[in-house]
Write a protein that holds these residues in place. Sequence first.
Motif, PDB file in Angstrom:
ATOM      1  N   ALA A 296       0.828  -1.211   0.000  1.00  0.00           N
ATOM      2  CA  ALA A 296       0.000   0.000   0.000  1.00  0.00           C
ATOM      3  C   ALA A 296       0.860   1.257   0.000  1.00  0.00           C
ATOM      4  CB  ALA A 296      -0.935  -0.001   1.204  1.00  0.00           C
ATOM      5  N   ALA A 297       1.911   1.271   0.819  1.00  0.00           N
ATOM      6  CA  ALA A 297       2.789   2.443   0.874  1.00  0.00           C
ATOM      7  C   ALA A 297       3.440   2.696  -0.479  1.00  0.00           C
ATOM      8  CB  ALA A 297       3.858   2.244   1.951  1.00  0.00           C
ATOM      9  N   CYS A 298       3.908   1.624  -1.114  1.00  0.00           N
ATOM     10  CA  CYS A 298       4.554   1.782  -2.427  1.00  0.00           C
ATOM     11  C   CYS A 298       3.559   2.233  -3.494  1.00  0.00           C
ATOM     12  CB  CYS A 298       5.205   0.465  -2.847  1.00  0.00           C
ATOM     13  SG  CYS A 298       6.675   0.025  -1.896  1.00  0.00           S
TER      14      CYS A 298
ATOM     15  N   ALA B  22       6.203  -2.527  -6.860  1.00  0.00           N
ATOM     16  CA  ALA B  22       5.666  -2.579  -5.494  1.00  0.00           C
ATOM     17  C   ALA B  22       5.472  -4.026  -5.062  1.00  0.00           C
ATOM     18  CB  ALA B  22       4.344  -1.812  -5.429  1.00  0.00           C
ATOM     19  N   PHE B  23       4.892  -4.851  -5.949  1.00  0.00           N
ATOM     20  CA  PHE B  23       4.722  -6.272  -5.655  1.00  0.00           C
ATOM     21  C   PHE B  23       6.080  -6.949  -5.465  1.00  0.00           C
ATOM     22  CE2 PHE B  23       0.298  -7.052  -7.765  1.00  0.00           C
ATOM     23  CZ  PHE B  23      -0.264  -6.197  -6.829  1.00  0.00           C
ATOM     24  N   GLY B  24       7.010  -6.617  -6.358  1.00  0.00           N
ATOM     25  CA  GLY B  24       8.331  -7.235  -6.295  1.00  0.00           C
ATOM     26  C   GLY B  24       9.063  -6.902  -5.011  1.00  0.00           C
ATOM     27  N   LEU B  25       9.029  -5.644  -4.593  1.00  0.00           N
ATOM     28  CA  LEU B  25       9.680  -5.234  -3.352  1.00  0.00           C
ATOM     29  C   LEU B  25       9.091  -5.973  -2.152  1.00  0.00           C
ATOM     30  CD1 LEU B  25      10.209  -1.357  -3.595  1.00  0.00           C
ATOM     31  CD2 LEU B  25      11.957  -3.080  -3.113  1.00  0.00           C
ATOM     32  N   ALA B  26       7.758  -6.030  -2.079  1.00  0.00           N
ATOM     33  CA  ALA B  26       7.103  -6.704  -0.958  1.00  0.00           C
ATOM     34  C   ALA B  26       7.466  -8.178  -0.916  1.00  0.00           C
ATOM     35  CB  ALA B  26       5.593  -6.527  -1.062  1.00  0.00           C
ATOM     36  N   THR B  27       7.470  -8.827  -2.084  1.00  0.00           N
ATOM     37  CA  THR B  27       7.777 -10.259  -2.141  1.00  0.00           C
ATOM     38  C   THR B  27       9.229 -10.524  -1.768  1.00  0.00           C
ATOM     39  OG1 THR B  27       6.134 -10.498  -3.901  1.00  0.00           O
ATOM     40  CG2 THR B  27       7.660 -12.323  -3.576  1.00  0.00           C
ATOM     41  N   MET B  28      10.147  -9.720  -2.315  1.00  0.00           N
ATOM     42  CA  MET B  28      11.569  -9.882  -1.990  1.00  0.00           C
ATOM     43  C   MET B  28      11.800  -9.658  -0.502  1.00  0.00           C
ATOM     44  SD  MET B  28      13.369 -10.559  -4.821  1.00  0.00           S
ATOM     45  CE  MET B  28      15.009  -9.882  -4.691  1.00  0.00           C
ATOM     46  N   GLY B  29      11.179  -8.641   0.064  1.00  0.00           N
ATOM     47  CA  GLY B  29      11.334  -8.368   1.486  1.00  0.00           C
ATOM     48  C   GLY B  29      10.814  -9.505   2.339  1.00  0.00           C
ATOM     49  N   TYR B  30       9.634  -9.997   1.992  1.00  0.00           N
ATOM     50  CA  TYR B  30       9.029 -11.089   2.762  1.00  0.00           C
ATOM     51  C   TYR B  30       9.901 -12.347   2.699  1.00  0.00           C
ATOM     52  CZ  TYR B  30       5.752 -14.756   4.093  1.00  0.00           C
ATOM     53  OH  TYR B  30       5.163 -15.835   4.697  1.00  0.00           O
TER      54      TYR B  30
END
Length: 624
Positions: free
Chosen positions: A214-216, A226-234
């Motif tokens: 949501a923030a991204c 945004a999806f990629g960042l969240a997935t990589m972080g998780y």
Amino acid sequence: MDIVHMNTAADTPRDAISAGAARIQRLLGHCLSVPVALLVAAEIAVLLAGVIGRYVFHTPLIWSDELASILFLWLAMLGSAVAFEKGEHMRMTAVVGKLSPTTRAFVDVLATVAALVFLSLVLPPALEYAHEEAVISTPALDIPNSWRVAAMAVGFFMMVLLSVLRLVQVADRKTVGKAVVLVAVLLIGMWMLQPVFQKLGNANLVIFFVVVVAACVFAGVPIAFAFGLATMGYMSLTTSTPIMIVVGRMDEGMSHLILLSVPLFVFLGQLIEMTGMARAMVGFLASLLGHVRGGLHYVLVGAMYLVSGISGSKAADMAAIAPVLFPEMKKRGAKEGDLVALLSATGAQTETIPPSIVLITIGSVTGVSISALFTGGMLPGVVLAIGLIAVVFWRYRGEDLSHVVRANGAEIAKSFVVALPAIALPFIIRAAVVGGVATATEVSTIGIVYAIVAGLLIYRKFDFRRLYPMLVETASLSGAILLIIGAATAMAWGLTQSGFSGTLANAMRSLPGGAVGFMAVSVVAFVILGSVLEGIPAIVLFGPLVFPIARAMGIHEVHYAMVVILSMGIGLFAPPFGVGYYAACAISKIHPDEGIRPILGYIAAMIVGLIVVAAVPWISIGFL
């Protein structure tokens, strides 16, 4: 004078560096545009050769699908790079657009830095993935699979270069510095919190897949990144799963054979506009209805329905229709706000009309028959069209048409004969797929050949100079769509591995009202998801999770698909967040504020139509 001189001296190298970076970016853009145009042309040629071999010579080319899949991944990744260079990746700007110019400039730079972080993190695993795939040979061509998957590393590398060049061009160094520092602090902070994350369990799903996404998204980071960042972080901070798996899931999402038709239908949508086929259909409908009150508005609804039966892209549909109709509608006194509101509403209304890219995506991620989806999508669009027509009838019941000349029978017959080849195409596409004569991918190549022949021999309108930019635009739009699908597939895999799918299924089954309650919640949820995420990523993310629940509750999967698609369409084309609404405004060259109030009536009518479609399954499955 000294201060002015010092500023000039300080700025001159910076200006020179920015200008040099801009020139390098343009050069890189041109270097990418040529191969992506060739890749689109080659994709069409290879698939057409397969169709001719199978249906004309009855000798299937066993290598054609394999070669097409190799070219397709290169097209997707290099097309994504072209979209990045052009700034055409899908992103939400509704929130960012309301910020002050200074804050907006900072947030834009921040979004670029965030994208650069994701690309820098995913590039090494992409190289490792290509190395690992080198030991696998393709079955038909017997070449290393690394030739295909190397496209991912090359595409990511190109986008890294482009993001760096974009940052170098920012005039205010302090803005770039602040954005880099802020992102670095966030990354270091999250890395330091890794032991905490590993103890939180499924609460991490909320942190990464809700808060981070949501923030991204609201900060204007393109949805795919945004999806990629969240997935990589998780994956990196809460699990021990190798990050290379994320690249593999992205490859799986983008390489589905059904998706081969996406760039072809996008290109077909541009062809029908260039060859005059769309104008011919509009002309026929205008001769029939142009003399009645609100007649050209009815023509707009009908034309979008027909053109959507040829093109898979709503942007292409709107771009083909609006320039033809809007000038005359304005002459008749129609307000600009109402025009863009109806155009946006018809974009939502026609989302289920085959060969919609959303239909193809649902088929690829849920396993629902494409033929059944193509059959089931026709009537739901009609139901919503009736609602839009009712609103138009009420609004334009007093329209002054004293200056309008009614077309006579001969003129109507002539316009019908002229439009007939164009009107026949959507029926040919649907009949070929539904009848099992050809797949969606094969029929898209047939449609392209049909449109080229019609443009050259029937309508005598074929501008060869436009072919190259059309091919590049096809690659850019397809790359942006496919990168979202890849990133969303990886994110959906992460959700599934966490056990979230089972938790969601149990929660949905326990909703009061059974199937009715589940359907109502699905409508609300997908309207919101369509507004915030756009339709395709929402489908890729949640389709594999909710469709099995719908089946378990006794809801026909085609019926559920139609309800989901229409719900997402309403969210996608509704202000203030819907990306599709702003696309309609950009195509119409009308300010978004003009259409906010007029579209409310159309949205209300579509919601009523959606409720009817949800309540009466026969509308979606009666002809299966």
